[in-house]
Design an enzyme around this catalytic site. Structure first.
Site, PDB file in Angstrom:
ATOM      1  N   LYS A  51      16.760  59.847 -49.612  1.00 43.83           N
ATOM      2  CA  LYS A  51      15.239  59.722 -49.987  1.00 43.83           C
ATOM      3  C   LYS A  51      15.437  60.485 -50.471  1.00 43.83           C
ATOM      4  O   LYS A  51      14.677  60.968 -51.386  1.00 43.83           O
ATOM      5  CB  LYS A  51      15.950  60.225 -48.153  1.00 43.83           C
ATOM      6  CG  LYS A  51      16.009  59.525 -46.813  1.00 43.83           C
ATOM      7  CD  LYS A  51      16.233  59.337 -45.536  1.00 43.83           C
ATOM      8  CE  LYS A  51      16.520  58.969 -44.934  1.00 43.83           C
ATOM      9  NZ  LYS A  51      16.783  59.566 -43.760  1.00 43.83           N
ATOM     10  N   GLN A  69      18.880  64.441 -40.425  1.00 45.68           N
ATOM     11  CA  GLN A  69      19.391  63.514 -40.263  1.00 45.68           C
ATOM     12  C   GLN A  69      20.320  63.526 -39.276  1.00 45.68           C
ATOM     13  O   GLN A  69      21.054  64.927 -39.080  1.00 45.68           O
ATOM     14  CB  GLN A  69      20.632  63.884 -41.717  1.00 45.68           C
ATOM     15  CG  GLN A  69      20.899  62.332 -41.993  1.00 45.68           C
ATOM     16  CD  GLN A  69      20.134  61.392 -42.027  1.00 45.68           C
ATOM     17  OE1 GLN A  69      19.279  61.829 -42.817  1.00 45.68           O
ATOM     18  NE2 GLN A  69      20.404  60.243 -41.761  1.00 45.68           N
ATOM     19  N   ASP A  75       9.261  61.886 -39.636  1.00 47.17           N
ATOM     20  CA  ASP A  75      10.017  60.603 -38.565  1.00 47.17           C
ATOM     21  C   ASP A  75       9.198  59.879 -37.382  1.00 47.17           C
ATOM     22  O   ASP A  75       9.378  58.991 -36.979  1.00 47.17           O
ATOM     23  CB  ASP A  75      10.869  61.331 -37.837  1.00 47.17           C
ATOM     24  CG  ASP A  75      12.047  60.607 -38.968  1.00 47.17           C
ATOM     25  OD1 ASP A  75      11.666  59.798 -39.678  1.00 47.17           O
ATOM     26  OD2 ASP A  75      13.461  61.731 -38.805  1.00 47.17           O
TER      27      ASP A  75
END
Lengths: 364, 364
Positions: B124, B168, B191
């Site tokens: 990422k 994460q 997200d």
């Protein structure tokens, strides 16, 4: 036998291979990055289209194979189940009053003079009275300001005797209903329709503060009729924020294989015919014919559609989404309209208000 | 032909009439109100059961009818589609930088030393660099306190150069992941997994701030492949909060007739075989055999399941949920694994971060 069906079905679909899914009318993307059009993808959320059932769906004639058959369905009696629940609530309210000197309170906000809304509110107030729940009503004129409604909500939010707040819908057109509903304190949102509550209903491992009343009533009817939900095919017809959507989410929590059918579904009849459990909340009279139903299915009919009837006292009668006369010859159990889901919705509102008060007073 | 199928199917189901839905193992209610048991209905939300696919489902042998058929499927190339999107994002970031001297910022919080998590975070960060998005990483040890993680989130919440925050997953077991995620500022929840965001994704007339990355990637793949969604039967296999659930909700917004299949579905193969569009996110290698698929269907395979492979450099290879070799002989289009949905997820994360920065800077 099942295998035969599958292979016949294969034969049908194999002739229809490939191209039909790829439509030139689909939104096309300019992947030439010069104008950056590929970053502008409002399509990602889909278009908010009106939910209009095509006349072609409605006109489908029922299959004749069951016309002479006798009634096989048992009737799921919402009135008596709701009565049992309300009587239990009354006992709990009385126990609370005796123990801590408090009762649950429900506040209802009614804006305007719609006859149907007035009737609904009156019914709710009466139901509260019967079980000992205190009710407060804010009755505002049709031409009042949005701020006055917001003010009424805020005042109920702050009132410690109020444990549930209900804004009777629909609101007058000049008001932002979403804004008004989102001001209702989450702790008092006994309708369970706040998006955070719906999110918590949808997500595994989370729990909503309140389950929306009508979906909760539907599941209660299934559970109390000993209908097994886990692993069964459930079809929910309709996807409104108030009924269809949360009912689908709730059935999924009960581990049904859930299909949502709506006005854009190509073959709603074929899809529904696969269902062991059908919940219809389309708001379309006689949408679901006998030929839509699998023999032995269980049907919960949420529809309460007024249909003109000059012989009736009020000039109309209420009918469900399901063609009852046809359905009772096919399915194993069905809710009538009226007398099915309707009484359950009010009972669940009382039950959510009681739960809210118990939480507020830490009364178990 | 369809009518034949329906009637054969009727014949099958009519023999199975009535009693099978009514199970004595269903939760039974004591409607005697003395002990008020009917008010204690934790069952209303269903039991939160683990999602374990039965071996009987996995062992089902594929039908042989397509074994000698040639490949009919076109491959949906996630790598090149994601590359196009990333290149467009890079141009937009550069345009923003030139115009207002600012770039989007993504903060990633990594707790512990899980190899796979480290790889994901590295990817990422690298993807951010490539498009000009600034990335910040908070790297915390496995044994750090929950408060330290909460503190890192708060600091990113307050940092005006950060427009997206990513925690994460999975977090170490001693931490309350739900609590940590719920502290992430809604405006920076790129997200899209906050329950309020999921609620807004689910409800008609509302819009989430961010569409969860993997579901958004799946829909982008369909839209960019000109697959018509409206009115089609879509089956989503799996119902996780991260992929399955929001993908179902998103397909419904696109007016597909959506069925959610999961580990408790009785006949996942039969149900899936009705689908024009299949999105599989079960996390089970080779779950979906060729015989599960309708000829001409479009398949999006979200599964990325590590399968032991001594010949591979890392000792394992990644496989999807779908048995690719069988599927390509049946369906009209399919995503490969790897190289399908995976690259799209990262591209959508960048896209959400860019959108967030544009909103923050009111840059259009």
């Amino acid at each position: 036998m099942q295998r035969q069906v599958a292979s016949a079905w294969h034969k049908f679909t194999r002739t229809n291979r490939r191209p039909y899914l790829f439509s030139s009318s689909s939104p096309s993307y300019n992947t030439n990055s010069n104008n950056n059009s590929f970053l502008k993808t409002p399509q990602i959320l889909g278009l908010d289209l009106p939910e209009i059932w095509k006349p072609s769906v409605l006109k489908k004639t029922p299959s004749s194979h069951n016309h002479n058959a006798e009634q096989t369905a048992s009737v799921i009696d919402g009135i008596s189940i709701a009565e049992e629940i309300r009587s239990g609530i009354a006992q709990e309210v009385s126990r609370m009053k005796n123990a801590i000197g408090k009762v649950p309170g429900l506040a209802v906000i009614l804006v305007g003079e719609r006859k149907d809304s007035q009737v609904y509110v009156r019914n709710k107030v009466k139901a509260c009275e019967e079980v000992g729940i205190m009710s407060l009503t804010a009755d505002l004129p049709d031409d009042c300001l949005e701020d006055e409604v917001l003010c009424a909500v805020s005042s109920f939010n702050e009132n410690p005797s109020v444990h549930g707040i209900l804004v009777q819908l629909p609101l007058p057109q000049h008001m932002d209903g979403e804004k008004i509903l989102s001001v209702v304190s989450l702790d008092k949102d006994v309708d369970g329709l706040h998006p955070l509550n719906i999110g918590n209903l949808a997500m595994r491992g989370r729990e909503p503060l309140f389950v929306p009343c009508t979906p909760k009533g539907c599941i209660e009817l299934l559970l109390r009729s000993n209908v097994e939900i886990m692993g069964k095919n459930a079809v929910v017809i309709g996807r409104s924020n108030i009924v269809g959507l949360p009912t689908s989410l709730l059935l999924l929590r009960h581990h049904a294989t859930v299909t949502t059918v709506h006005a854009f579904s190509k073959n709603p009849d074929t899809v529904t015919r696969e269902a062991d459990i059908v919940v219809s909340a389309a708001g379309v009279s006689n949408l679901v014919r006998g030929s839509w139903l699998k023999p032995g299915a269980v049907v919960i009919d949420v529809g309460t559609n007024p249909v003109e009837d000059p012989n009736s006292e009020h000039g109309y009668t209420l009918t469900g989404d399901v063609c009852y006369e046809e359905a009772v010859r096919v399915v194993s159990a069905i809710t009538p309209v009226p007398g099915g889901v309707g009484p359950m919705t009010v009972a669940m509102l009382l039950s959510n208000t009681l739960d809210s008060a118990k939480k507020a007073y830490r009364f178990t």
